[in-house]
Design a protein around this motif. Structure first.
Motif, short mmCIF file in Angstrom:
data_model
loop_
_atom_site.label_atom_id
_atom_site.label_comp_id
_atom_site.label_asym_id
_atom_site.label_seq_id
_atom_site.Cartn_x
_atom_site.Cartn_y
_atom_site.Cartn_z
N ARG A 16 58.37 15.56 28.63
CA ARG A 16 57.90 16.61 27.59
C ARG A 16 57.39 17.70 28.38
NH1 ARG A 16 53.95 13.98 23.20
NH2 ARG A 16 53.93 15.98 22.66
N LEU A 17 57.14 17.75 29.58
CA LEU A 17 56.92 18.91 30.60
C LEU A 17 57.86 19.78 30.71
CD1 LEU A 17 54.67 16.87 33.39
CD2 LEU A 17 53.85 18.04 31.23
N GLU A 18 57.43 21.19 30.66
CA GLU A 18 58.37 22.18 30.64
C GLU A 18 58.62 22.90 31.91
OE1 GLU A 18 56.55 24.80 27.83
OE2 GLU A 18 57.01 23.66 26.14
N THR A 19 59.36 21.93 32.56
CA THR A 19 59.53 22.35 34.20
C THR A 19 61.01 22.22 34.79
OG1 THR A 19 58.72 20.23 35.02
CG2 THR A 19 57.06 21.99 34.84
N GLY A 20 61.28 22.75 35.57
CA GLY A 20 62.77 22.46 36.31
C GLY A 20 62.88 21.04 37.00
N THR A 21 61.66 20.55 37.62
CA THR A 21 61.57 19.26 38.17
C THR A 21 60.35 18.36 37.72
OG1 THR A 21 62.82 20.02 39.97
CG2 THR A 21 61.74 17.87 40.36
N VAL A 22 60.52 17.09 37.37
CA VAL A 22 59.36 16.51 37.23
C VAL A 22 59.47 14.85 37.89
CG1 VAL A 22 57.87 15.29 35.66
CG2 VAL A 22 59.26 17.28 34.80
N TRP A 23 58.40 14.74 38.97
CA TRP A 23 58.55 13.34 39.53
C TRP A 23 57.64 12.40 38.92
CZ3 TRP A 23 57.87 17.94 42.25
CH2 TRP A 23 58.64 18.36 43.23
N VAL A 24 58.05 11.35 38.56
CA VAL A 24 57.07 9.99 38.11
C VAL A 24 56.90 9.03 39.32
CG1 VAL A 24 57.00 8.12 36.49
CG2 VAL A 24 58.15 10.46 35.95
N ASN A 25 55.48 8.86 39.50
CA ASN A 25 55.22 8.00 40.63
C ASN A 25 55.50 8.45 41.99
OD1 ASN A 25 53.34 6.70 38.72
ND2 ASN A 25 54.97 5.31 38.12
N GLU A 26 56.06 9.58 42.10
CA GLU A 26 56.36 10.17 43.42
C GLU A 26 56.16 11.68 43.36
OE1 GLU A 26 60.56 8.82 44.08
OE2 GLU A 26 61.28 10.68 42.79
N ILE A 27 56.33 12.40 44.38
CA ILE A 27 56.44 13.88 44.36
C ILE A 27 56.99 14.59 45.63
CG2 ILE A 27 54.08 14.10 45.66
CD1 ILE A 27 53.22 16.01 43.63
N HIS A 28 57.72 15.51 45.52
CA HIS A 28 58.16 16.39 46.55
C HIS A 28 59.32 15.63 47.17
CE1 HIS A 28 54.30 18.93 46.83
NE2 HIS A 28 54.89 19.17 45.55
N ILE A 29 60.13 15.00 46.19
CA ILE A 29 61.40 14.35 46.67
C ILE A 29 62.39 15.54 46.46
CG2 ILE A 29 62.94 12.59 46.56
CD1 ILE A 29 60.12 11.74 47.44
N HIS A 30 63.10 15.77 47.48
CA HIS A 30 64.25 16.85 47.40
C HIS A 30 65.64 16.18 48.16
CE1 HIS A 30 61.80 20.20 45.89
NE2 HIS A 30 60.71 19.68 47.22
N GLY A 31 66.51 16.76 47.75
CA GLY A 31 67.77 16.24 48.35
C GLY A 31 69.11 17.27 48.32
N ILE A 32 69.86 17.24 49.29
CA ILE A 32 71.09 17.83 49.36
C ILE A 32 71.90 18.12 47.96
CG2 ILE A 32 73.36 18.50 50.35
CD1 ILE A 32 70.86 18.57 52.39
#
Length: 483
Positions: free
Chosen positions: A433-449
């Motif tokens: 329900r969060l109005e964002t492009g990315t949401v992490w659950v029980n982690e954060i700032h995970i990015h990937g190619i």
């Protein structure tokens, strides 16, 4: 150039600094000061490109485009991988230079940024956009291809100049485009150096770097020969880029500001995530678009969370990024430093509770701002509503899940967010329900190619990374064949 002779690439990282135009290193009539934010002393003189030199760079990129686009994608990819090897050969110099001009600690965030950027270049070089067959019958074929746009103009920020610069270079070139890049005038040096290295790898004109003032960015966004602008920076400037790029219907990718909310639910195993959320908020001294800029903690655990958060924060040293004991470096430039001073003054004037920090020592030579925590400020306060882009964080109590979702979404920004809770399904239900492009659950700032990254609302337009990010550097072209 082959991988075997990479060590022959020789670059003098002490200066002088030059533009990269059409495969040549070009001097300028004017220069400007680049400061070390830890001392506010002049670090170096950077070349100030003229409007004429920007025209030369765009012309060089335009001239190089047909041959580069016609090259087999695997040939382009091989050259880009060779470029990654060349960057690797000069990794240590780039890391040191990044710390000196940007301020982030050399042993941690500067090293991480340069290493991640090199990894990104090497891996993106292997990516391809496949031909998609929509129809193939006895008498008809429909295929979807991705063709390069032409000359791409890239405008990069001062907070992650190496990573966010090379995030643009690699997908742009691998899809067959050429590029003109203008780095932030606050942090042009590492970009000029990776541009210098590139001239020994790529055909002349494929990658051009022109440093200078904001007027060069405006020249790029208005220029009819530039097919696309890829911009990372503030929302206010992004709006100007979008408006000026409309003159020839440029393709535009905008990665803009954020005011990311982290939501710690009542059932969260909160103690182990204090350190994680500290660095999510304060990494790079809070100078990143996806920092957790608001932390909402359920009222049942709020007081204990704040106490533990303050205790951990006290253990992190703010100082010169060249000091191996430094955890957080200075604010990169005086403009941002003064904006933070205004925000700190507002917190003080309104009497908000500040369990840590709160006062900037303006007598220090560098742009040092203390880690500051604001406990439970009102929702309409500047510290909650604005993007601080510095080491100050509101931690806000909430009682009701519906309430916190509404508060998290009550923002003009929509870049990213995170949700923390033991009940994974419940946490995911909030995340959806969060109005964002990315949401992490029980982690954060995970990015990937291969993970698309982009913002909703006024946090941007388009995406970077993943197949979607590659496609942003192409036109979709439909072929239909009658058998």
């Amino acid at each position: 150039m082959t991988t075997e002779n990479i060590d022959r690439v020789s670059v003098d990282f002490t200066g002088p600094y030059k533009l990269s135009i059409g495969g040549r290193l070009v001097e300028t009539n004017q220069t400007f000061d680049v400061f070390n934010p830890a001392t506010n002393e002049v670090l170096a003189q950077a070349p100030e490109g003229s409007a004429e030199q920007m025209e030369e760079a765009i012309a060089a990129a335009k001239a190089a485009f047909p041959a580069w686009a016609a090259m087999d994608a695997d040939e382009r990819g091989a050259l880009i991988e060779t470029y990654a090897d060349a960057l690797e050969a000069h990794k240590d110099e780039l890391i040191t230079l990044l710390t000196l001009e940007q301020g982030k600690p050399r042993h941690s965030m500067a090293t991480g940024e340069v290493e991640a950027a090199i990894f990104w270049v090497r891996e993106v070089a292997k990516r391809r956009l496949p031909v998609e067959v929509i129809e193939d019958t006895d008498d008809h074929v429909v295929e979807i291809h991705h063709t390069p746009l032409g000359v791409v103009g890239a405008i990069t920020p001062w907070n992650f100049p190496v990573l966010l610069g090379l995030w643009k270079v690699a997908p742009c070139l691998v899809t067959g485009n050429t590029m003109v890049m203008k780095p932030s005038p606050y942090t042009p040096l590492t970009t000029l150096r990776f541009g210098e290295i590139a001239q020994q790898i790529f055909p002349a004109g494929v990658l051009n770097i022109v440093s200078g003032g904001n007027e060069l960015g405006a020249q790029m966004t208005e220029h009819p020969a530039i097919a696309k602008i890829s911009f990372t920076g503030s929302t206010a400037t992004g709006k100007k880029v979008m408006a000026s790029g409309s003159s020839n219907l440029k393709r535009i990718t905008l990665e803009l500001g954020g005011n990311d909310a982290a939501i710690v639910l009542a059932d969260a195993d909160w103690e182990p995530i204090v350190e994680t959320l500290f660095w999510a908020a304060f990494g790079n001294s809070g100078q990143w678009c996806i920092a957790s800029k608001r932390v909402y903690v359920h009222s049942s655990i709020h007081a204990d969370f704040v106490k533990a958060f303050v205790e951990y924060a006290k253990s992190v040293k703010v100082g010169d990024g060249m000091d191996p004991e430094t955890g957080l470096g200075p604010i990169q430039n005086k403009m941002q430093y003064e904006k933070l001073q205004s925000l700190f003054d507002d917190v003080k004037a309104n009497g908000y509770k500040v369990p840590l920090g709160g006062t900037i020592d303006t007598s220090l030579a560098g742009n040092f701002v203390p880690v500051t925590i604001v406990d439970n400020p009102p929702e309409d306060s500047r510290i909650v509503k604005e993007e601080p882009f510095g080491p100050i964080l509101p931690i806000i109590a909430f009682d009701d899940v519906e309430e916190v979702i509404a508060k998290a979404n009550d923002s003009e920004f929509g870049l990213a967010g995170s949700v923390w809770g033991r009940d994974r399904d419940a946490a995911i239900a909030v995340a959806k329900r969060l109005e964002t492009g990315t949401v992490w659950v029980n982690e954060i700032h995970i990015h990937g190619i291969d993970i698309p990254f982009g913002g909703h609302k006024q946090s941007g337009m388009g995406v970077e990374n993943g197949a979607e990010g590659l496609a942003e550097f192409t036109n979709t072209k439909t072929y239909m064949f009658h058998k």
